[in-house]
Design an enzyme around this catalytic site. Structure first.
Site, PDB file in Angstrom:
ATOM      1  N   MET A  36       0.851  -1.205   0.000  1.00  0.00           N
ATOM      2  CA  MET A  36       0.000   0.000   0.000  1.00  0.00           C
ATOM      3  C   MET A  36       0.877   1.242   0.000  1.00  0.00           C
ATOM      4  O   MET A  36       1.875   1.295   0.732  1.00  0.00           O
ATOM      5  CB  MET A  36      -0.887   0.014   1.246  1.00  0.00           C
ATOM      6  CG  MET A  36      -1.744  -1.223   1.421  1.00  0.00           C
ATOM      7  SD  MET A  36      -2.849  -1.027   2.841  1.00  0.00           S
ATOM      8  CE  MET A  36      -3.571  -2.674   2.932  1.00  0.00           C
ATOM      9  N   HIS A  65      -0.212  -8.236  -3.634  1.00  0.00           N
ATOM     10  CA  HIS A  65      -1.429  -7.468  -3.936  1.00  0.00           C
ATOM     11  C   HIS A  65      -1.042  -5.992  -3.908  1.00  0.00           C
ATOM     12  O   HIS A  65      -0.846  -5.422  -2.836  1.00  0.00           O
ATOM     13  CB  HIS A  65      -2.485  -7.810  -2.870  1.00  0.00           C
ATOM     14  CG  HIS A  65      -3.757  -7.048  -3.002  1.00  0.00           C
ATOM     15  ND1 HIS A  65      -4.708  -6.994  -2.008  1.00  0.00           N
ATOM     16  CD2 HIS A  65      -4.254  -6.298  -4.029  1.00  0.00           C
ATOM     17  CE1 HIS A  65      -5.731  -6.251  -2.394  1.00  0.00           C
ATOM     18  NE2 HIS A  65      -5.473  -5.815  -3.612  1.00  0.00           N
TER      19      HIS A  65
HETATM   20  O1  5SP Z   1      -5.940  -6.186   0.856  1.00  0.00           O
HETATM   21  C1  5SP Z   1      -6.352  -6.206   1.993  1.00  0.00           C
HETATM   22  C2  5SP Z   1      -6.855  -4.977   2.655  1.00  0.00           C
HETATM   23  O2  5SP Z   1      -6.796  -3.922   1.765  1.00  0.00           O
HETATM   24  C3  5SP Z   1      -6.415  -7.531   2.665  1.00  0.00           C
HETATM   25  O3  5SP Z   1      -5.475  -8.423   2.148  1.00  0.00           O
HETATM   26  C4  5SP Z   1      -6.456  -7.567   4.155  1.00  0.00           C
HETATM   27  O4  5SP Z   1      -5.202  -7.497   4.718  1.00  0.00           O
HETATM   28  C5  5SP Z   1      -7.099  -8.833   4.645  1.00  0.00           C
HETATM   29  O5  5SP Z   1      -7.162  -8.771   6.030  1.00  0.00           O
HETATM   30  P1  5SP Z   1      -8.444  -9.316   6.814  1.00  0.00           P
HETATM   31  O6  5SP Z   1      -9.627  -8.553   6.316  1.00  0.00           O
HETATM   32  O7  5SP Z   1      -8.528 -10.779   6.495  1.00  0.00           O
HETATM   33  O8  5SP Z   1      -8.123  -9.050   8.246  1.00  0.00           O
HETATM   34 FE   FE2 Z   2      -4.918  -7.940   0.036  1.00  0.00          FE
END
Ligand code: 5SP
Ligand code: FE2
Length: 225
Positions: A36, A65
């Site tokens: 991010m 991601h």
């Molecule tokens: O990409 C993202 C958030 O933007 C996810 O990958 C979250 O990190 C998943 O975390 P949980 O919702 O499972 O706690």
């Molecule tokens: Fe994610």
């Protein structure tokens, strides 16, 4: 495809990432790495240097991601560094086809991510360019948020589109996936499950993964997609 579990290290201890990955190495399929940049999303996590360091220590493949403003510039570098899966966001990419092809040419799986309010129908023609479609089931930016049920019809729609074209595209759900929600996701056709807080918030992350996998397998068998 049998369900796969990709725990997100966003909920792990950032000061001990290699050890946190070691805790899940016998039970998970992937390590989900949330990049991010504080522009595409209002949060800042880690970038290429940390991913390069993790690649030297992780026995599991990295599922990166990218929640960043300029994925066209950066995604190929993650693939070239050795990430086995690199997902760019449809809302951010300016040249998605070129970028997805570059990711594949570097030997990684190419993923396309879409936010909760972005419809999948517009991306039908891109399905042949990708190895995975990531559907956000929370607004991107933070771990530990509540699962958005409103996205489930889109998961089903995406599975129908993939099935209709007979393509080997994986369907990943990301955000709020837990013992309470994973069966609904698998029933709607998802086959790759990202779980951050449900895994790293558990006393025994490996056991949490095994339980999530068992639930996903049962719901997948019932759904019979
Ligand atoms: O990409 C993202 C958030 O933007 C996810 O990958 C979250 O990190 C998943 O975390 P949980 O919702 O499972 O706690
Ligand atoms: Fe994610």
């Amino acid at each position: 495809m049998a369900p796969q579990i990709s725990p997100s290290i966003l909920s792990a201890d950032f000061a001990r990432l290699a050890e946190e990955i070691a805790r899940i190495s016998g039970s998970a399929d992937w390590v989900h790495v949330d990049v991010m940049d504080n522009h595409f999303v209002p949060n800042l996590t880690l970038g290429l240097p940390v991913v390069q360091a993790l690649l030297d220590h992780s026995p599991l493949p990295l599922d990166c991601h990218l929640m960043i403003e300029d994925p066209d510039r950066w995604a190929p570098e993650y693939a070239e560094a050795g990430a086995k899966s690199v997902t760019i966001h449809a809302e951010a990419a300016k040249a998605p086809i070129r970028t997805l092809r570059t990711i594949r040419a570097a030997g990684a799986r190419a993923g396309l991510g879409v936010n909760p309010a972005t419809p999948v129908d517009g991306f039908e023609d891109l399905l042949g360019e990708i190895d995975m479609l990531l559907l956000m089931t929370v607004e991107p930016g933070f771990g530990g948020q509540k699962f958005l049920d409103v996205v489930l019809p889109k998961v089903r729609r995406a599975r129908e589109l993939i099935k209709g074209r007979d393509l080997p595209v994986w369907l990943q759900v990301d955000g709020g996936v837990s013992a309470e929600t994973i069966e609904r996701c698998a029933g709607a056709g998802a086959d790759v499950f990202v779980a951050g807080s449900a895994v790293y918030g558990a006393d025994d992350p490996a056991e949490a993964i095994r339980n999530l996998r068992a639930q996903a397998e049962e719901a997948t068998a019932k759904a019979n997609w």
